[in-house]
Design a protein around this motif. Structure first.
Motif, PDB file in Angstrom:
ATOM      1  N   GLY A 153       0.803  -1.219   0.000  1.00  0.00           N
ATOM      2  CA  GLY A 153       0.000   0.000   0.000  1.00  0.00           C
ATOM      3  C   GLY A 153       0.836   1.268   0.000  1.00  0.00           C
ATOM      4  O   GLY A 153       0.482   2.252  -0.660  1.00  0.00           O
ATOM      5  N   ASN A 154       1.944   1.261   0.726  1.00  0.00           N
ATOM      6  CA  ASN A 154       2.808   2.449   0.780  1.00  0.00           C
ATOM      7  C   ASN A 154       3.382   2.783  -0.595  1.00  0.00           C
ATOM      8  O   ASN A 154       3.483   3.955  -0.963  1.00  0.00           O
ATOM      9  CB  ASN A 154       3.961   2.215   1.773  1.00  0.00           C
ATOM     10  N   GLN A 157       0.479   4.058  -2.941  1.00  0.00           N
ATOM     11  CA  GLN A 157       0.002   5.386  -2.579  1.00  0.00           C
ATOM     12  C   GLN A 157       0.873   6.495  -3.175  1.00  0.00           C
ATOM     13  O   GLN A 157       0.391   7.587  -3.487  1.00  0.00           O
ATOM     14  CB  GLN A 157      -0.043   5.520  -1.048  1.00  0.00           C
ATOM     15  N   ARG A 158       2.171   6.200  -3.381  1.00  0.00           N
ATOM     16  CA  ARG A 158       3.091   7.227  -3.859  1.00  0.00           C
ATOM     17  C   ARG A 158       3.233   7.234  -5.381  1.00  0.00           C
ATOM     18  O   ARG A 158       3.834   8.145  -5.929  1.00  0.00           O
ATOM     19  CB  ARG A 158       4.473   7.028  -3.231  1.00  0.00           C
ATOM     20  N   GLU A 160       1.350   7.162  -8.990  1.00  0.00           N
ATOM     21  CA  GLU A 160       0.064   7.300  -9.676  1.00  0.00           C
ATOM     22  C   GLU A 160      -0.181   6.201 -10.711  1.00  0.00           C
ATOM     23  O   GLU A 160      -1.295   5.684 -10.810  1.00  0.00           O
ATOM     24  CB  GLU A 160      -0.034   8.680 -10.324  1.00  0.00           C
ATOM     25  N   GLN A 163      -1.392   3.260  -8.915  1.00  0.00           N
ATOM     26  CA  GLN A 163      -2.761   3.450  -8.441  1.00  0.00           C
ATOM     27  C   GLN A 163      -3.760   3.113  -9.540  1.00  0.00           C
ATOM     28  O   GLN A 163      -4.798   2.489  -9.286  1.00  0.00           O
ATOM     29  CB  GLN A 163      -2.952   4.890  -7.957  1.00  0.00           C
ATOM     30  N   GLU A 298       7.566   2.573   4.335  1.00  0.00           N
ATOM     31  CA  GLU A 298       7.619   3.797   3.543  1.00  0.00           C
ATOM     32  C   GLU A 298       9.022   4.090   3.017  1.00  0.00           C
ATOM     33  O   GLU A 298       9.188   4.908   2.122  1.00  0.00           O
ATOM     34  CB  GLU A 298       7.131   4.971   4.388  1.00  0.00           C
ATOM     35  N   GLN A 413      -3.376   0.846   5.507  1.00  0.00           N
ATOM     36  CA  GLN A 413      -3.053   1.031   4.099  1.00  0.00           C
ATOM     37  C   GLN A 413      -4.314   1.206   3.260  1.00  0.00           C
ATOM     38  O   GLN A 413      -4.375   2.052   2.364  1.00  0.00           O
ATOM     39  CB  GLN A 413      -2.249  -0.178   3.586  1.00  0.00           C
ATOM     40  N   GLN A 414      -5.336   0.436   3.567  1.00  0.00           N
ATOM     41  CA  GLN A 414      -6.593   0.558   2.840  1.00  0.00           C
ATOM     42  C   GLN A 414      -7.259   1.904   3.113  1.00  0.00           C
ATOM     43  O   GLN A 414      -7.845   2.514   2.208  1.00  0.00           O
ATOM     44  CB  GLN A 414      -7.532  -0.583   3.222  1.00  0.00           C
ATOM     45  N   LEU A 416      -5.696   4.715   3.843  1.00  0.00           N
ATOM     46  CA  LEU A 416      -4.931   5.802   3.230  1.00  0.00           C
ATOM     47  C   LEU A 416      -5.125   5.869   1.719  1.00  0.00           C
ATOM     48  O   LEU A 416      -4.861   6.903   1.105  1.00  0.00           O
ATOM     49  CB  LEU A 416      -3.445   5.624   3.559  1.00  0.00           C
ATOM     50  N   VAL A 417      -5.578   4.787   1.110  1.00  0.00           N
ATOM     51  CA  VAL A 417      -5.821   4.800  -0.328  1.00  0.00           C
ATOM     52  C   VAL A 417      -7.156   5.469  -0.668  1.00  0.00           C
ATOM     53  O   VAL A 417      -7.366   5.921  -1.790  1.00  0.00           O
ATOM     54  CB  VAL A 417      -5.780   3.348  -0.881  1.00  0.00           C
ATOM     55  N   GLN A 423     -11.958   9.218   3.998  1.00  0.00           N
ATOM     56  CA  GLN A 423     -11.153   9.109   5.205  1.00  0.00           C
ATOM     57  C   GLN A 423     -11.766   9.929   6.335  1.00  0.00           C
ATOM     58  O   GLN A 423     -11.824   9.490   7.494  1.00  0.00           O
ATOM     59  CB  GLN A 423      -9.729   9.591   4.927  1.00  0.00           C
TER      60      GLN A 423
END
Length: 488
Positions: A153-154, A157-158, A160, A163, A298, A413-414, A416-417, A423
């Motif tokens: 997930g980390n 998230q960073r 694109e 994603q 991270e 992680q879920q 933060l996505v 959120q």
């Protein structure tokens, strides 16, 4: 071509039937019912025997020995070499282990597909090997994409592009598979319809046996290296001890599929494996490196550090009265995981060998000794991992059924996505819930108050655990979420 027409059943004209008249079907053993019943074991094309690729230095050193003892020493030396390499890769960390699993998976797939290709090589089926490898690529893309979405997930998230790939991962996977499916349909040739569908099924069964189960091996690894190492080691131990016990004491045949397997080896392997698993589990359970879940941090590296769960904390167990009389001990101090290791070892030694029997039946069906000649004295990679895949599936089912609980890192992680408004909605809902249950005071203002709130919330969570022990397993998750919410 004539080799595959052994179904003739005494018909002298069978050899003279033209390809056009038969439509290519009796050429691969798909004749009438009477033919199938007459010679069920003689219609399978023989694959060329494996080549002995034992290193010349070993052959020279063992030249004076009988074939039985020569095979013993070759197997022993290569086994020790493989075990040493396995522990070296463990020392290198999770990523090399995953790459090792991928490499083994690809080699096993290649060995099984090659058998099909060599058996029916004379037909020159269009695109057979190309489509087989294409489907392997599609299935690996699907499974490893699921692994990335769930455990990285980390990283997602960073990035694109990642994603986008994760968001539409299953659609992309389906589109890739659909392309291969359409290519297969377009490759159908009238003479080989039934054989082509047969090989299509061959490829998909191979994918099911090899790729899907190797994915479960990776999932077990993320639960902690101990769930990866102990099952694999118990299978290795069972193979070795069953071979040794059968070699020296074997007298009673175990199963017709494997004439060299004996009851003495089977029973000796069982007791040795259970003892080994119990002791080995005790040794590994002492180190966080083996018991902590594997997480991608991270800092773009794998992190293996945690507060060990109750499974890996020494606890006192009262012995049965019979054992108390014999050992003169009332209690013993062991890790709870050692009890689970008995279940894993029992499966590896009693049910795991059936994966080997299945492989033996497959090889007998095609009249081959080994899947390949990759490892001298052992055969192919699949010959060594036929039991591993079955045990890996059992470990995954065992974990999900009896062990696995909520994972704080995956939950965060879920979260933060999600989109910011999602959120915030979850934050407000969880904040209201924690306030109502008394885990945090009604107001949060200022950094000092936040710290007080954190201490208050953690003390309340632990107090709840003392009152309701069933909630204790959720404490790490609740504390992690509480701290993250207070940071927000």
């Amino acid at each position: 071509m004539t080799e595959l027409r052994k179904r003739g059943g005494g018909d002298p004209d069978a050899e003279n039937i033209s390809d056009k008249d038969t439509d290519g079907e009796d050429r691969f053993g798909l004749g009438g019912e009477g033919d199938r019943d007459s010679k069920p074991d003689t219609d399978t094309p023989e694959v060329q025997p494996s080549v002995d690729n034992t290193p010349k230095c070993l052959n020279k050193a063992l030249a004076g020995m009988s074939s039985r003892w020569k095979n013993w020493w070759i197997r022993g030396i290569l086994t020790l070499t493989m075990i040493s390499g396995f522990f070296l890769i463990i020392y290198m960390g999770p990523l090399p282990l995953m790459l090792m699993v991928l490499a083994i998976q690809i080699k096993c797939f290649q060995e099984i597909i090659t058998i099909g290709y060599r058996v029916y090589h004379s037909y020159e089926l269009p695109w057979f090997r190309t489509l087989s490898w294409y489907f392997l690529l599609c299935v690996n893309y699907f499974f490893y994409g699921e692994t990335v979405a769930e455990n990285f997930g980390n990283l997602v998230q960073r990035d694109e592009p990642l994603q986008f790939l994760v968001r539409y991962h299953r659609f992309i996977s389906f589109a890739l598979y659909l392309s291969g499916f359409c290519m297969f349909v377009l490759s159908l040739v009238k003479k080989h319809y039934r054989l082509q569908f047969y090989m299509f099924a061959w490829t998909h069964v191979t994918l099911l046996i090899v790729v899907s189960q190797s994915h479960l091996v990776i999932q077990n690894l993320f639960e902690g290296l101990i769930w990866f190492i102990v099952p694999i080691s118990t299978v290795i131990c069972n193979d070795i001890t069953a071979y040794i016990c059968g070699f020296f004491f074997g007298r009673t045949p175990l199963i017709k599929l494997s004439p060299k397997k004996t009851w003495e080896g089977f029973i000796g392997g069982f007791f040795s494996t259970v003892m080994f698993g119990f002791i080995f589990a005790y040794l590994l359970a002492q180190y966080n490196y083996f018991v902590c879940p594997v997480e991608y941090s991270e800092s773009n590296s794998f992190l293996i550090d945690c507060e060990p769960s109750d499974l890996f904390v020494l606890q006192d167990y009262t012995l049965p009265s019979v054992l108390q009389t014999v050992l003169r001990w009332k209690t013993v101090k062991i890790y709870p995981f050692q009890i689970h290791s008995i279940a894993l070892s029992t499966f590896a030694s009693l049910i795991g060998p059936f994966g080997g029997f299945f492989a033996s039946g497959f090889k007998r069906a095609f009249k081959i000794k080994d899947f390949a000649d990759t490892i001298p004295g052992h055969g192919g990679i699949m010959d060594r991992f036929d039991c591993q895949y079955l045990v890996a599936t059992f470990v995954h089912v065992y974990l999900t059924s009896f062990i696995r609980g909520p994972n704080p890192s995956k939950v965060l992680q879920q979260l933060l996505v999600l989109q910011p408004e999602q959120q915030l909605s979850i934050f407000n809902t969880l904040k209201s819930h924690l306030t109502e249950t008394g885990m945090i005071p009604p107001a949060i203002r200022g950094r000092k108050t936040v710290r007080q709130t954190e201490r208050y919330g953690i003390s309340t969570i632990k107090r709840t655990c003392r009152l309701r022990p069933s909630c204790c397993s959720f404490i790490p998750l609740q504390i992690r979420i509480l701290r993250r919410l207070l940071i927000l």
